[in-house]
Design a protein around this motif. Structure first.
Motif, PDB file in Angstrom:
ATOM      1  N   LEU A   1      11.299  -7.652   9.137  1.00 46.97           N
ATOM      2  CA  LEU A   1      10.696  -8.126   9.229  1.00 46.97           C
ATOM      3  C   LEU A   1      11.134  -8.573  11.090  1.00 46.97           C
ATOM      4  N   ILE A   2      12.513  -9.191  10.896  1.00 46.68           N
ATOM      5  CA  ILE A   2      13.434  -8.934  12.281  1.00 46.68           C
ATOM      6  C   ILE A   2      12.649  -8.249  13.130  1.00 46.68           C
ATOM      7  N   SER A   3      13.246  -6.100  12.486  1.00 53.38           N
ATOM      8  CA  SER A   3      12.886  -5.447  12.545  1.00 53.38           C
ATOM      9  C   SER A   3      11.158  -4.510  13.347  1.00 53.38           C
TER      10      SER A   3
ATOM     11  N   ARG B   1       6.397  -5.735  19.969  1.00 52.18           N
ATOM     12  CA  ARG B   1       6.334  -6.944  20.244  1.00 52.18           C
ATOM     13  C   ARG B   1       5.680  -7.576  20.647  1.00 52.18           C
ATOM     14  N   ASN B   2       5.012  -7.259  21.952  1.00 54.04           N
ATOM     15  CA  ASN B   2       4.036  -8.164  22.525  1.00 54.04           C
ATOM     16  C   ASN B   2       3.053  -8.706  22.034  1.00 54.04           C
ATOM     17  N   LEU B   3       2.698  -7.901  20.565  1.00 52.08           N
ATOM     18  CA  LEU B   3       1.652  -8.704  19.915  1.00 52.08           C
ATOM     19  C   LEU B   3       1.242 -10.048  19.407  1.00 52.08           C
ATOM     20  N   PRO B   4      -0.274 -10.200  19.582  1.00 50.09           N
ATOM     21  CA  PRO B   4       0.725 -11.708  18.624  1.00 50.09           C
ATOM     22  C   PRO B   4       0.485 -11.244  16.896  1.00 50.09           C
ATOM     23  N   PHE B   5       1.307 -12.112  16.437  1.00 51.88           N
ATOM     24  CA  PHE B   5       2.256 -12.585  15.085  1.00 51.88           C
ATOM     25  C   PHE B   5       1.493 -13.606  14.756  1.00 51.88           C
ATOM     26  N   ILE B   6       0.933 -12.851  13.323  1.00 51.22           N
ATOM     27  CA  ILE B   6       0.539 -15.065  12.223  1.00 51.22           C
ATOM     28  C   ILE B   6       0.753 -14.976  11.066  1.00 51.22           C
ATOM     29  N   LEU B   7       1.701 -15.842  10.857  1.00 51.94           N
ATOM     30  CA  LEU B   7       1.993 -15.472   9.908  1.00 51.94           C
ATOM     31  C   LEU B   7       0.868 -16.587   8.851  1.00 51.94           C
ATOM     32  N   GLU B   8       1.249 -15.567   7.470  1.00 50.52           N
ATOM     33  CA  GLU B   8       0.260 -15.941   6.079  1.00 50.52           C
ATOM     34  C   GLU B   8       0.813 -16.028   5.078  1.00 50.52           C
TER      35      GLU B   8
ATOM     36  N   GLY C   1       0.699  -1.260   0.191  1.00 52.81           N
ATOM     37  CA  GLY C   1      -0.131  -0.341   0.108  1.00 52.81           C
ATOM     38  C   GLY C   1       0.970   1.630  -0.382  1.00 52.81           C
ATOM     39  N   GLY C   2       1.961   0.969   0.164  1.00 56.50           N
ATOM     40  CA  GLY C   2       2.958   2.489   0.199  1.00 56.50           C
ATOM     41  C   GLY C   2       3.594   2.364   1.460  1.00 56.50           C
ATOM     42  N   TYR C   3       4.004   1.892   2.236  1.00 62.45           N
ATOM     43  CA  TYR C   3       3.965   2.579   3.406  1.00 62.45           C
ATOM     44  C   TYR C   3       5.300   1.363   3.711  1.00 62.45           C
ATOM     45  N   ASP C   4       6.376   2.225   4.085  1.00 63.96           N
ATOM     46  CA  ASP C   4       8.065   1.865   3.615  1.00 63.96           C
ATOM     47  C   ASP C   4       8.072   1.333   4.715  1.00 63.96           C
ATOM     48  N   ILE C   5       8.255   0.495   5.361  1.00 59.95           N
ATOM     49  CA  ILE C   5       8.486  -0.658   6.705  1.00 59.95           C
ATOM     50  C   ILE C   5      10.111  -1.005   6.404  1.00 59.95           C
ATOM     51  N   VAL C   6      10.297  -1.102   5.532  1.00 62.41           N
ATOM     52  CA  VAL C   6      11.973  -1.596   4.948  1.00 62.41           C
ATOM     53  C   VAL C   6      13.121  -0.463   5.877  1.00 62.41           C
ATOM     54  N   HIS C   7      12.307   0.555   5.917  1.00 62.70           N
ATOM     55  CA  HIS C   7      13.551   2.436   5.540  1.00 62.70           C
ATOM     56  C   HIS C   7      12.853   3.469   6.900  1.00 62.70           C
ATOM     57  N   ASP C   8      11.649   3.029   7.148  1.00 63.26           N
ATOM     58  CA  ASP C   8      10.979   3.843   8.128  1.00 63.26           C
ATOM     59  C   ASP C   8      10.015   3.092   8.470  1.00 63.26           C
TER      60      ASP C   8
END
Length: 277
Positions: free
Chosen positions: A239-241, A249-256, A183-190
């Protein structure tokens, strides 16, 4: 501690899903409330549910994340499709009370040419129709990639839905890493910048769970094609970040990710080996 799981088949029942989760070192899981394409849900086996609840307590499960069928479009243009969506949503929320206090996640819908404002109004009106003060389930709006006429392509669109809902304490958000990247949100660099924007517009207190997925497409592609962890354009380091971020970090993470059970086990092991204590 990393709370992580994956999508499991609900065909065998709750206890079987719980055992599958434990077998891959997971302490949560997601499941479809019925066939992902819709249709009548199976009757709930209350003995199976009771056995699962005991099993989940024994193995220290965190919140479960049920997923609505993909065909549930609360802002469809046709009356009969909106009626179909209403019946599924109302039924699912009743069924969720068999396992109280968990999450029910859904794709907000597609406005199919009616315009996003009208679509948002229809979604909110339906939520006002079905949400009740007594329910224990939190309903989660999922962030979307923005393909076609999807609602939820921006944080602002989700906020617009929330603002129109009366029982806002029954609402949360599920953030999908593939979807927001596409959607355009750069979670890699920011990543910090994206989370700050989420907090400013929606509020991080509404973020209840993360769909942790890599993406086959570059940022802003609006395509929504999931990839295995570390095999896509987001990449393992980013994704490790995400899993180590102090606000997540305390939220549930779901792999899809496109995997079978063994593949999910490998991804969970990979991620747990990269958790910062």
């Amino acid at each position: 501690m990393l709370h992580i799981g994956c999508h499991l088949s609900s065909a065998k029942g709750y206890l079987a899903m719980g055992k599958d989760a434990v077998s891959i070192n997971a302490d949560t899981f997601a499941f479809f409330t019925r066939n992902p394409r819709g249709g009548k849900a199976k009757d709930i086996n209350h003995a199976d549910v009771d056995a699962f609840i005991s099993f989940a307590e024994e193995h220290h499960f965190t919140k479960l994340v049920a997923h609505a069928p993909y065909t549930m479009n609360l802002c469809a243009a046709k009356d009969n499709l909106r009626t179909f969506a209403h019946e599924m949503l109302a039924d699912d929320l009743q069924r969720m009370e068999a396992t109280p206090g968990n999450y029910y996640n859904f794709h907000p819908g597609s406005h199919v040419g009616q315009g996003s404002e009208h679509g948002i109004a229809l979604i909110a009106a339906e939520l006002n129709r079905v949400l009740t003060p007594a329910q224990s389930t939190t309903v989660l709006l999922e962030t979307m990639a923005g393909k076609g006429t999807e609602i939820g392509r921006s944080f602002e669109e989700l906020r617009a839905i929330i603002d129109r809902v009366e029982l806002q304490d029954k609402l949360g958000v599920c953030l999908d890493t593939c979807h927001i990247w596409d959607g355009g949100y750069d979670i890699v660099h920011d990543l910090d910048g994206v989370l700050n924007e989420f907090d400013r517009i929606i509020g991080l207190e509404r973020l209840k769970t993360i769909h942790l997925n890599d993406s086959l497409n570059p940022c802003g592609s609006h395509k929504d094609r999931h990839a295995r962890i570390g095999e896509g354009c987001i990449g393992l380091d980013a994704l490790i970040s995400v899993i180590n971020h102090p606000q997540l970090r305390n939220l549930p993470f779901i792999l899809e990710t496109p995997n079978e059970l063994a593949g999910y086990a490998q991804e969970i092991a990979l991620l747990k080996n990269n958790v910062l204590e």
